[in-house]
Motif scaffolding. Structure first.
Motif, PDB file in Angstrom:
ATOM      1  N   VAL A 211      -0.786 -33.526 -31.732  1.00 59.23           N
ATOM      2  CA  VAL A 211      -1.948 -32.743 -32.179  1.00 59.23           C
ATOM      3  C   VAL A 211      -1.884 -32.495 -33.687  1.00 59.23           C
ATOM      4  O   VAL A 211      -2.878 -32.661 -34.397  1.00 59.23           O
ATOM      5  N   VAL A 212      -0.697 -32.117 -34.173  1.00 56.90           N
ATOM      6  CA  VAL A 212      -0.555 -31.834 -35.614  1.00 56.90           C
ATOM      7  C   VAL A 212      -0.890 -33.089 -36.430  1.00 56.90           C
ATOM      8  O   VAL A 212      -1.634 -33.019 -37.416  1.00 56.90           O
ATOM      9  N   VAL A 215      -4.764 -33.639 -36.234  1.00 56.12           N
ATOM     10  CA  VAL A 215      -5.547 -32.614 -36.958  1.00 56.12           C
ATOM     11  C   VAL A 215      -5.378 -32.800 -38.474  1.00 56.12           C
ATOM     12  O   VAL A 215      -6.357 -32.887 -39.221  1.00 56.12           O
ATOM     13  N   VAL A 216      -4.126 -32.885 -38.915  1.00 51.08           N
ATOM     14  CA  VAL A 216      -3.878 -32.986 -40.362  1.00 51.08           C
ATOM     15  C   VAL A 216      -4.319 -34.360 -40.884  1.00 51.08           C
ATOM     16  O   VAL A 216      -4.954 -34.460 -41.936  1.00 51.08           O
ATOM     17  N   LEU A 219      -8.149 -34.567 -41.248  1.00 53.43           N
ATOM     18  CA  LEU A 219      -8.743 -33.713 -42.281  1.00 53.43           C
ATOM     19  C   LEU A 219      -8.208 -34.017 -43.683  1.00 53.43           C
ATOM     20  O   LEU A 219      -8.938 -33.900 -44.667  1.00 53.43           O
ATOM     21  N   VAL A 220      -6.924 -34.350 -43.796  1.00 54.12           N
ATOM     22  CA  VAL A 220      -6.369 -34.684 -45.122  1.00 54.12           C
ATOM     23  C   VAL A 220      -5.608 -36.006 -45.009  1.00 54.12           C
ATOM     24  O   VAL A 220      -4.394 -36.030 -44.837  1.00 54.12           O
ATOM     25  N   VAL A 357       5.755 -27.391 -41.940  1.00 56.01           N
ATOM     26  CA  VAL A 357       4.484 -28.094 -41.721  1.00 56.01           C
ATOM     27  C   VAL A 357       3.544 -27.819 -42.900  1.00 56.01           C
ATOM     28  O   VAL A 357       2.907 -28.737 -43.437  1.00 56.01           O
ATOM     29  N   ALA A 358       3.502 -26.545 -43.313  1.00 60.24           N
ATOM     30  CA  ALA A 358       2.559 -26.151 -44.362  1.00 60.24           C
ATOM     31  C   ALA A 358       2.872 -26.827 -45.689  1.00 60.24           C
ATOM     32  O   ALA A 358       1.956 -27.206 -46.433  1.00 60.24           O
ATOM     33  N   VAL A 361       1.477 -30.226 -45.579  1.00 57.87           N
ATOM     34  CA  VAL A 361       0.013 -30.156 -45.693  1.00 57.87           C
ATOM     35  C   VAL A 361      -0.376 -29.883 -47.150  1.00 57.87           C
ATOM     36  O   VAL A 361      -1.276 -30.537 -47.703  1.00 57.87           O
ATOM     37  N   ALA A 362       0.335 -28.942 -47.782  1.00 63.12           N
ATOM     38  CA  ALA A 362       0.011 -28.597 -49.175  1.00 63.12           C
ATOM     39  C   ALA A 362       0.230 -29.815 -50.089  1.00 63.12           C
ATOM     40  O   ALA A 362      -0.560 -30.058 -51.009  1.00 63.12           O
ATOM     41  N   VAL A 365      -2.711 -32.060 -49.605  1.00 66.14           N
ATOM     42  CA  VAL A 365      -3.916 -31.482 -50.221  1.00 66.14           C
ATOM     43  C   VAL A 365      -3.869 -31.682 -51.735  1.00 66.14           C
ATOM     44  O   VAL A 365      -4.858 -32.069 -52.366  1.00 66.14           O
TER      45      VAL A 365
ATOM     46  N   VAL B  18      -5.474 -25.440 -47.326  1.00 70.73           N
ATOM     47  CA  VAL B  18      -4.210 -25.271 -46.584  1.00 70.73           C
ATOM     48  C   VAL B  18      -4.393 -24.214 -45.493  1.00 70.73           C
ATOM     49  O   VAL B  18      -4.024 -24.421 -44.333  1.00 70.73           O
ATOM     50  N   LEU B  22      -4.328 -24.864 -41.446  1.00 71.13           N
ATOM     51  CA  LEU B  22      -3.315 -24.220 -40.618  1.00 71.13           C
ATOM     52  C   LEU B  22      -3.936 -23.270 -39.601  1.00 71.13           C
ATOM     53  O   LEU B  22      -3.390 -23.090 -38.520  1.00 71.13           O
ATOM     54  N   LEU B  25      -4.840 -25.480 -36.895  1.00 66.67           N
ATOM     55  CA  LEU B  25      -3.620 -25.831 -36.162  1.00 66.67           C
ATOM     56  C   LEU B  25      -3.213 -24.687 -35.233  1.00 66.67           C
ATOM     57  O   LEU B  25      -2.808 -24.912 -34.082  1.00 66.67           O
TER      58      LEU B  25
END
Lengths: 372, 129
Positions: A211-212, A215-216, A219-220, A357-358, A361-362, A365, B18, B22, B25
């Protein structure tokens, strides 16, 4: 024997420069930190060795066909090594504490403020946008992410950024506590939080990485390599059907790649390119990024404390960074310092896993906004 | 000034993205957890022969607390844990001085084991060894 032959024999001595001498000392200092202080020895030792090997006069290890240059081209220039390390990290990480308490994801997001605030500072100091974004990513407190992003945006700054990221990461237990104490009261640090372990099915654990990634990735797209590799490792771990691959990813592959990565990064630390005022600025800004991350996390923790009616310990916010599980351990230590029987480790582990995870993602981004 | 504006714009957009990602998520994780709980309830209900609807869940909740997965009560788990710890401690105290000198798990303890293993390997008690 002709004069030319003698010149050739002592060519090394005649090509010693003050820059190479300084870099030999820097390499020695990194090896000292790794051995004597045990600061991230797995990476700082190969980096130090790479720096020394690359700065020896007329070193055949760098340049066309040189081993260190080959390693750099094979794994750093095309971003392969950081991604392989991410597979290993995913295979080693248990995201259970995050799955048990999904709201911790927000703390992971708050822990990334340091990236952008440092980026602003770097811009004000005169760095270009790409360089500032690469310096800001030190605030992700994640070595492979820093290497990946700076390798794309500002490859010429790769060496100082990597050294800063890994050196400060090993100093998390020293950098974080003063900021945490400064921004919280004794009463806040002593807040107890109940923890009830929720049984997680295998299906949930297997679905999480899938899922991660989707989703990520949707979107990115820029974050897909990072998050995809991290979650691939985690999927292998949680599926339980590829024990050998999981073991190889978290041990043999991770170890070999770490050695190659360290040597390749070290080889980029050549005196003429490294001994610049910008290196000092990057090291300073890296420290600022770590402090800002911690501060932003604690402040967000305070916000959650207010929202929850005083039941949330703000220290946990500081764990929303990628240094896993060191940040969670530091938070637990600080909480126990105030009240020895206060046990916030599992909440902090949730925030720490979210930080991992963040940060990825950062990084994605940032790449999308600056390189896109 | 341009740089500051760009930095602020990047911070707002970057952190906004971000956070948004999240939060998405988090929602996805909550949905997975919810379906997981629902599936477990349905399985439990099927095992006990009662329907898995809300009324049945309420009735079951009123009748008796949920059984722990191991089938043991909290007191039994605590008693077993204490017994295991006590047993380990007694075994350690009964062991040879060389073994109990250091806490099990420490490097020094491991060194002792290595020393003892080597001793056995060399078999000094055998003639001509």
């Amino acid at each position: 024997m002709s004069g030319e032959s003698i010149d050739q024999l002592f060519a090394g001595l005649s090509n010693v420069t003050w820059q190479s001498l300084v870099m030999l000392l820097v390499g020695g200092a990194l090896i000292y930190l790794a051995i004597a202080r045990e600061y991230e020895p797995l990476l700082l030792l190969p980096i130090g060795a790479g720096a020394i090997l690359a700065n020896l006069p007329l070193s055949p290890l760098v340049g066309e066909g040189g081993m260190l240059t080959v390693l750099y081209d094979v794994g750093v220039a095309n971003e392969l090594f950081p991604l392989l390390i991410f597979v290993g990290i995913g295979a080693m990480t248990d995201f259970g504490p995050l799955l048990e308490n999904p709201k911790m994801v927000l703390l992971g997001a708050a822990g990334q403020f340091g990236i952008f605030l440092t980026l602003i500072l770097a811009l004000l100091l005169g760095f270009s946008r790409e360089e500032a974004a690469s310096i800001g990513i030190i605030g992700a407190i994640d070595g492979p992410t820093s290497i990946y992003v700076s390798g794309i945006l500002a490859p010429h700054l790769l060496a100082p950024i990597t050294v800063a990221a890994y050196s400060y990461m090993s100093l998390v237990p020293i950098i974080m506590p003063p900021v945490m104490r400064l921004l919280t009261t004794k009463r806040e640090r002593a807040i107890r939080m109940t923890y009830s372990q929720r049984p997680l099915s295998r299906r949930t654990r297997v679905l999480f990485p899938i899922v991660v990634t989707i989703v990520v990735g949707v979107l990115v797209p820029f974050a897909t390599p990072l998050i995809g590799c991290l979650m691939l490792g985690n999927l292998m771990r949680e599926s339980g059907v590829v024990e050998r691959l999981t073991h190889a990813a978290s041990n043999e592959i991770a170890n070999v790649v770490t050695l190659f990565l360290g040597l390749a990064i070290g080889s980029t630390m050549q005196g003429t390119a490294f001994l610049l005022p910008s290196t000092l600025a990057i090291l300073g800004l890296g420290l600022v990024a770590f402090v800002l991350d911690t501060a932003a996390g604690v402040l967000f923790g305070k916000l959650m404390n207010v929202v929850s009616g005083g039941r949330f310990n703000p220290l946990i916010g500081a764990a929303g960074i990628s240094a896993f599980p060191m940040a969670a351990r530091v938070v637990q230590k600080e909480a126990a310092r105030e009240d020895f029987s206060n046990f916030v480790l599992m909440h902090a582990m949730g925030a720490n896993a979210a930080g991992q995870v963040a940060s990825v993602v950062a990084g994605g981004v940032l790449l999308a906004l600056v390189a896109g | 000034m341009d740089n500051l504006g760009f930095g602020l714009w990047l911070t707002a957009l970057g952190m906004g993205t971000v956070f948004l990602l999240l939060v998405l998520l988090m929602v996805a994780l909550r949905v997975i957890a919810w379906t997981d709980r629902r599936g477990r309830r349905a399985r439990d209900a099927a095992a006990s022969g009662t329907p898995a609807g809300p009324a049945a869940r309420g009735a079951a909740g009123d009748a008796a607390p949920a059984e722990p997965p191991s089938g043991l009560t909290d007191d039994e788990v605590a008693a077993i844990a204490i017994a295991v710890v006590t047993h380990a401690r007694v075994r350690r105290l009964q062991a040879a001085p060389a073994m109990r000198e250091h806490e099990p798990g420490s490097h020094l303890f491991a060194n002792r084991w290595v020393g003892i293993g080597r001793g056995y390997q060399q078999q000094p008690w055998r003639r001509g060894a």
